[in-house]
Design an enzyme around this catalytic site. Structure first.
Site, PDB file in Angstrom:
ATOM      1  N   CYS A 130       0.540  -0.991   0.019  1.00  0.00           N
ATOM      2  CA  CYS A 130       0.136   0.127  -0.083  1.00  0.00           C
ATOM      3  C   CYS A 130       0.838   1.180  -0.137  1.00  0.00           C
ATOM      4  O   CYS A 130       1.648   1.183   0.840  1.00  0.00           O
ATOM      5  CB  CYS A 130      -0.814  -0.293   1.330  1.00  0.00           C
ATOM      6  SG  CYS A 130      -2.132   1.841   1.253  1.00  0.00           S
ATOM      7  N   LYS A 165       1.095 -10.370  -1.477  1.00  0.00           N
ATOM      8  CA  LYS A 165       0.763  -8.307  -2.689  1.00  0.00           C
ATOM      9  C   LYS A 165       1.841  -7.607  -3.109  1.00  0.00           C
ATOM     10  O   LYS A 165       1.892  -7.265  -1.853  1.00  0.00           O
ATOM     11  CB  LYS A 165      -0.555  -7.987  -2.411  1.00  0.00           C
ATOM     12  CG  LYS A 165      -0.745  -6.876  -3.645  1.00  0.00           C
ATOM     13  CD  LYS A 165      -2.245  -6.630  -3.389  1.00  0.00           C
ATOM     14  CE  LYS A 165      -3.082  -5.791  -4.304  1.00  0.00           C
ATOM     15  NZ  LYS A 165      -3.973  -5.248  -3.965  1.00  0.00           N
TER      16      LYS A 165
HETATM   17  C1  SIN Z   1      -5.843   2.119   0.388  1.00  0.00           C
HETATM   18  O1  SIN Z   1      -6.173   1.521   1.138  1.00  0.00           O
HETATM   19  O2  SIN Z   1      -4.922   3.165   0.374  1.00  0.00           O
HETATM   20  C2  SIN Z   1      -5.119   0.982  -1.112  1.00  0.00           C
HETATM   21  C3  SIN Z   1      -4.886  -0.234  -0.435  1.00  0.00           C
HETATM   22  C4  SIN Z   1      -3.689  -0.458  -1.768  1.00  0.00           C
HETATM   23  O3  SIN Z   1      -2.729   0.226  -2.254  1.00  0.00           O
HETATM   24  O4  SIN Z   1      -2.907  -1.203  -0.924  1.00  0.00           O
END
Ligand code: SIN
Length: 302
Positions: A130, A165
């Protein structure tokens, strides 16, 4: 036509998975169509504590995509277990991917342990990518050493397959993928969003309050495809291909590049029926391309 695929022994009736962060915890979409047509669902990135996310504005539109800086807004793992999962169970009984994130290795392992105990959860997707939070998320996913540490720690507390991920915001994604494999990952999901920004020329400042955010949408598809292709050659792990997928042809390309399944992200925000439409179109596309068993095409372009 056989559209079945498998991820670490889990059978999916087709490879189509709504991507984390674009499908909530599923219930909103259950009003639109029967969720059980999906191969699986990956739910919104979940942390130990509830999070309100980043300040507004946190979305910037771009040609062929968008930038988000949501900042892992979510109700926290206990609320997910006590409220969201029972609600989803009323509408959905197919494989569920629990996407978890954190600000420390202990937070990742805490969330993994709690979700590992939920029968509804088939697989854990560990989000080390993220780009919208400081000292967490992507900070763990951009160095082989730290990604190895998170992978090993999460693997030690779970019985279910773990898929890491990956971030595209690295010099060599294959090195990161290999570190995940060494740490005991069962598979990989890639890619998360590309770090980007926009400037409001009238205000002379960044559109997004947090300045930068993650860029996704059809514009990133060729980058995602290239990274899936590279990672498929550098590890033996199954891959969930993600990044700008918005058509049946994109799904086939991702699979030919080495993905065993495919997540659809931003396209859900433009057309909430996109997963359904792609699932319905798959058999026709397979016939056109002389494919009788979809899993036969995984990695054929390598
Ligand atoms: C977010 O909630 O900022 C997006 C999640 C991500 O990009 O992993």
């Amino acid at each position: 036509m056989n559209t079945e695929v498998t991820l670490s022994g889990i059978t999916l009736s087709n490879p189509i998975i709504p991507a984390s962060g674009t499908f909530g915890y599923g219930k909103e979409f259950s009003d639109l169509y029967d969720l059980n047509i999906l191969g699986a669902i990956s739910f919104k990135g979940t942390t130990r504590e509830e999070r309100f996310g980043n300040p507004l504005p946190r979305i910037a539109e771009c040609p062929m995509g968008l930038i988000n800086s949501v900042g892992l807004q979510n109700p926290g793992v206990e609320a997910v277990i006590n409220k969201e999962l029972p609600e989803l169970a009323k509408h959905y009984h197919k494989p569920l991917i629990a996407n978890i994130s954190g600000f420390s290795i202990e937070e990742y392992t805490y969330c993994a342990e709690r979700l590992d105990k939920q029968d509804q959860v088939s697989l854990l997707e560990v989000n080390v990518s993220c780009p919208n939070v400081h000292n967490g998320g992507m900070a763990y996913g951009v160095s082989p050493d730290s990604v190895y540490d998170v992978t090993k720690a999460v693997k030690a507390v779970t019985t279910k397959p773990i898929y890491i991920k990956l971030s595209p915001n690295v010099t060599d994604i294959s090195e990161i993928a290999k570190a995940c494999e060494a740490g005991g990952a069962d598979g990989l999901s890639l890619i998360n969003t590309l770090l980007g920004m926009r400037i409001d020329t009238k205000r002379r400042s960044c559109v997004i309050a947090n300045k930068m955010g993650g860029f996704s949408g059809p514009a990133v598809f060729p980058v995602a495809l290239r990274m899936v292709y590279q990672v498929a050659q550098s590890t033996h792990l199954p891959i969930i291909g993600i990044g700008g997928v918005s058509s049946t042809n994109d799904v086939i390309e991702m699979m030919m590049a080495g993905a065993s399944a495919v997540q659809i992200g931003s396209a859900n925000l433009i057309n909430p029926y996109i997963c359904k439409e792609i699932i319905e179109e798959l058999p026709q596309k397979m016939a056109e391309l002389d494919i009788t068993k979809l899993s036969d095409i995984i990695g054929v372009a390598l």
